[in-house]
Design a protein around this motif. Structure first.
Motif, PDB file in Angstrom:
ATOM      1  N   PRO A 158       2.927  -3.465  17.131  1.00 21.18           N
ATOM      2  CA  PRO A 158       1.692  -3.444  16.335  1.00 21.18           C
ATOM      3  C   PRO A 158       0.633  -2.488  16.854  1.00 21.18           C
ATOM      4  CG  PRO A 158       2.463  -5.696  16.611  1.00 21.18           C
ATOM      5  CD  PRO A 158       3.332  -4.846  17.495  1.00 21.18           C
ATOM      6  N   THR A 184      -0.020  -1.320   8.332  1.00 19.22           N
ATOM      7  CA  THR A 184       0.148  -2.757   8.117  1.00 19.22           C
ATOM      8  C   THR A 184      -0.393  -3.152   6.751  1.00 19.22           C
ATOM      9  OG1 THR A 184      -2.010  -3.281   9.119  1.00 19.22           O
ATOM     10  CG2 THR A 184      -0.072  -3.259  10.583  1.00 19.22           C
ATOM     11  N   LEU A 205       3.564  -5.360   9.723  1.00 24.39           N
ATOM     12  CA  LEU A 205       3.948  -3.960   9.754  1.00 24.39           C
ATOM     13  C   LEU A 205       4.719  -3.602   8.486  1.00 24.39           C
ATOM     14  CD1 LEU A 205       5.127  -3.674  13.465  1.00 24.39           C
ATOM     15  CD2 LEU A 205       2.961  -2.907  12.504  1.00 24.39           C
TER      16      LEU A 205
END
Length: 308
Positions: free
Chosen positions: A38, A95, A100
């Protein structure tokens, strides 16, 4: 002495961040983990100093060619993009709703079927209605679909030759897709426009239209629409689109206020221009306290075909 200390500190941080050098004299440094993490970010540097891939890499590459920043290598699925709202505009993993984003494999395609990137120093202005498409710009740099034979690396910068352009209509906005080929591709000398492209790569333009029409369907969205009935416009038209987007970028980067992060180290008359020393200091601050995160597991989804 203070500036020298900042530069040494930046070099140390860059060394710790897995630097990759590219033939264009641009280096990139990854922090936050690999693609799929992330916090993945790929920053751009020139001579060990931070630069913005959007604002500091020049659009023109000489001889009628343009620089392309590769965001997504061909055959991959992760939706990577230049972050226009973060300092130094790194490439990040996009995102949506906290997750994601990956593009689905719509049969018979695997991931992105070209090297997907952006033209620096361009901007599709959402305040301007295009007279041919009847829609506003999509608020991003212009997208490039590089069709050559090599898989480009994330963050690599390449001179490309425009061959034509498609006009995707996405949520009422014009999302230009420039078809281009790397100038160092073995076929570049043989391909100068759409007719050459069809001769050397038969069916690729039709497959491109098909791909963009269907790629959101596995996520429960309708098929995408096109201006010009999905027919591409030629290389001269593409150059005009690029020139207009470059002028829109000039207005943006020279405006005193914006919702974007416009910091740069090279743009004349930009109120957001920083000295190299200030940029290095700000860049170093981004690394303090950061942690590397593991990639999220996504292999099963990326190996699945969707029949649309």
């Amino acid at each position: 002495m203070q500036a020298l200390g900042i530069l040494r500190h930046t070099r140390l941080l860059v060394h710790r961040a897995a630097v990759r050098s590219h033939h264009s004299k641009i280096q990139t440094a990854v922090v936050g983990g690999p693609v799929g993490a992330p916090a993945h970010r790929r920053y751009f540097l020139h001579e060990n100093r931070p630069v913005s891939p959007w604002h500091d890499i020049p659009l023109a590459a000489g001889s009628g060619e343009y620089n392309m920043v590769c965001e997504i290598p061909r055959w991959s699925n992760a939706k990577l993009e230049i972050n226009t709202q973060a300092p130094f505009n790194p490439i990040r993993h996009d995102t949506k709703n906290g997750r994601l984003r990956y593009v689905a494999n719509v049969f018979p395609y695997k991931g992105y079927i070209w090297n997907y990137g952006a033209l620096p120093q361009t901007y599709e202005d959402p305040a301007e209605v295009d007279r041919d498409t009847g829609c506003v710009g999509d608020n991003d740099p212009i997208d490039v679909l590089e069709v050559g034979g090599r898989v480009c690396a994330e963050g690599s910068v390449h001179p490309v030759k425009p061959l034509g352009v498609l006009a995707l209509i996405d949520d009422g906005e014009t999302d230009w897709k420039v078809l281009a080929i790397r100038s160092d591709d073995p076929l570049a000398a043989q391909i100068s426009g759409l007719a050459d492209l069809e001769r050397c790569m038969p069916g690729l333009v039709a497959a491109t239209v098909d791909w963009f029409t269907k790629y959101k369907v596995p996520d429960g969205k309708p098929r995408n629409c096109w201006a010009f009935d999905g027919q591409p416009r030629d290389a001269d038209y593409a150059r005009n689109v690029i020139a207009k987007a470059h002028e829109s970028w000039k207005k943006l980067v020279r405006a005193p206020h914006s919702s974007f992060v416009l910091n740069n180290v090279s743009v004349d008359a930009s109120p957001h221009r920083m000295s190299p020393e200030a940029a290095s200091q700000a860049f170093g601050a981004l690394f303090s306290g950061g942690s590397v995160q593991p990639a999220e597991q996504q292999q099963d989804a990326n190996d699945r075909w969707h029949y649309v």
